[in-house]
Design a protein around this motif. Structure first.
Motif, PDB file in Angstrom:
ATOM      1  N   THR A 111       0.837  -1.212   0.000  1.00 26.12           N
ATOM      2  CA  THR A 111       0.000   0.000   0.000  1.00 26.12           C
ATOM      3  C   THR A 111       0.868   1.258   0.000  1.00 26.12           C
ATOM      4  O   THR A 111       1.848   1.352   0.755  1.00 26.12           O
ATOM      5  CB  THR A 111      -0.903   0.012   1.251  1.00 26.12           C
ATOM      6  N   ASP A 156      -2.437   4.490  -3.449  1.00 25.06           N
ATOM      7  CA  ASP A 156      -3.698   3.818  -3.101  1.00 25.06           C
ATOM      8  C   ASP A 156      -4.578   4.729  -2.249  1.00 25.06           C
ATOM      9  O   ASP A 156      -5.796   4.681  -2.322  1.00 25.06           O
ATOM     10  CB  ASP A 156      -3.398   2.538  -2.307  1.00 25.06           C
ATOM     11  N   TYR A 157      -3.920   5.526  -1.404  1.00 26.82           N
ATOM     12  CA  TYR A 157      -4.669   6.428  -0.532  1.00 26.82           C
ATOM     13  C   TYR A 157      -3.987   7.794  -0.493  1.00 26.82           C
ATOM     14  O   TYR A 157      -2.753   7.886  -0.644  1.00 26.82           O
ATOM     15  CB  TYR A 157      -4.724   5.886   0.902  1.00 26.82           C
ATOM     16  N   SER A 287      -9.541   7.209  -1.536  1.00 26.10           N
ATOM     17  CA  SER A 287      -9.015   6.173  -2.424  1.00 26.10           C
ATOM     18  C   SER A 287      -9.723   6.293  -3.766  1.00 26.10           C
ATOM     19  O   SER A 287     -10.724   7.010  -3.892  1.00 26.10           O
ATOM     20  CB  SER A 287      -9.254   4.785  -1.826  1.00 26.10           C
TER      21      SER A 287
END
Ligand SMILES: C=C(O[C@@H]1C=C(C(=O)O)C=C[C@H]1O)C(=O)O
Length: 376
Positions: A111, A156-157, A287
């Protein structure tokens, strides 16, 4: 003069008649829903509603009763519409098609998270609080770059500050969320205790300039107003601390976290210069994936409305009738659209709840530019 008991008897009888007529009217509404389902005709028929109000108010003399009739029928028609939405098939649900429910967010060693600024920024603190110290991450220069990185799948975030307890909404963030294909999946609150920081040996009486993010300057306004220093807006509180350290000039100070001061080798000249004791900033985590945790508690939506009597009231009624409680509302004029306003609303609940789905189905059908920003 008639006795109160007698008058009330009359009122009771009238009310009973009204309730029966109301039931009859709702029965018709149900039939209309069936018809609309079969033909695909939208539930909200604005023209028909306007014509009805016009015809009915024409029949009433006194101005006060005219207004009352309008209010009464606006309510009746809005209840009818909400009933129709609730009768529409769940299969058609916009929420079901667009958003996926997950047990928890996927966070693992692959991530990647992005935040704006440099180490020592409150954004970094928010990231660590939400994802833990070991999360792999990179930084971006501007808030916009954070959203773009998430939208383009490079992260991803992403983390963005959205509001502060003393300075209010962080400007421009809602617009970024609105204009990119991202979804809010979490939030994190960070206590922001701003310190006045500078190089070793700084004498406050010789200081001429103070650097910070505009939010930092605003949150320390009371302290700064007592000084004659030039207030210089800079991209980030940590960038401000780094600049003061790099310039190595004792006429310059910064407003930043003590953590940033430590990181860039600065001294804390004064602790906690923010005017509100409990100065907190709320950050959102977004996201690209349209997802929500099954235990998420807040739904955030946006839409626009013309500046007309009752337009917002009409929309908020969807929450009231579905027992949804509203926790926040923000509005702002829309660029290039005179007298139209953008609204951002937070409500308590989860996208898997029927009440929330009904309310959102109704609102979506009756506003422009509807977007579910996320459930978190
Ligand atoms: C009942 C209908 O649906 C809605 C509700 C209306 C009402 O309650 O009178 C009028 C128009 C529509 O917005 C309809 O289309 O007639």
């Amino acid at each position: 003069m008639r006795d109160l008991v007698d008058i009330r008897k009359d009122i009771d009888q009238i009310d009973q008649k009204i309730v029966r007529l109301f039931e009859e009217r709702m029965q018709c509404s149900e039939e209309v829903a069936e018809y609309k389902k079969g033909t695909g005709k939208p539930i909200y028929d604005r023209k028909r509603e306007q014509e009805k109000i016009e015809t009915l108010t024409k029949e009433v003399g006194p101005e006060f009763l005219k207004k009352g009739t309008e209010e009464l029928f606006l309510q009746l028609m809005s209840i009818g519409r909400r009933y129709q939405y609730s009768l529409l098939s769940e299969e058609d649900s916009y929420v079901r098609k667009k958003f996926k429910q997950v047990d928890r967010l996927e966070i693992n060693s692959d991530t990647k998270v992005v935040y704006q600024g440099i180490p020592g920024a409150y954004q970094e603190q928010a990231m660590v609080q939400f994802f833990g110290e070991d999360i792999s991450h990179f930084t971006a220069e501007e808030f916009k770059d954070v959203v773009v990185a998430v939208d383009e799948g490079k992260a991803d975030y992403g983390i963005l500050p959205i509001e502060n307890t003393s300075a209010g909404t962080v400007s421009g963030i809602y617009d970024l969320l609105l204009n990119h294909d991202v979804c809010v999946v979490g939030e994190e609150t960070v206590e922001c205790n701003h310190a006045l920081v500078g190089i070793r040996g700084t004498d406050l009486s010789k200081v001429t300039k103070v650097y910070s993010h505009p939010q930092g300057l605003m949150q320390c306004k009371e302290f700064l107003d007592e000084t004659k220093w030039d207030q210089v807006r800079i991209r980030n509180t940590a960038v401000a601390a780094k600049k003061v350290a790099d310039d190595n000039d004792c006429t310059k100070v910064a407003i930043s976290s003590e953590r940033a001061a430590k990181l860039y080798g600065l001294d804390v000249l004064k602790e906690k210069v923010n005017f509100e004791g409990n100065n907190c900033t709320r950050f959102v985590v977004m996201s690209k994936k349209k997802q929500y945790r099954k235990d998420a508690k807040k739904v955030s939506i946006s839409f626009s409305l013309p500046h007309e009597t009752g337009s917002l009231y009409n929309i908020l009624a969807h929450f009231m009738f579905n027992d949804v409680s509203m926790t926040n509302i923000e509005s702002r004029p829309l660029p290039n659209r005179q007298w139209e306003y953008g609204f951002y609303i937070d409500v308590a609940g989860n996208l898997n709840e029927p009440g929330i789905r009904n309310a959102l189905t109704g609102i979506r059908a009756e506003v422009k530019d509807f977007k579910i920003l996320g459930n978190f």
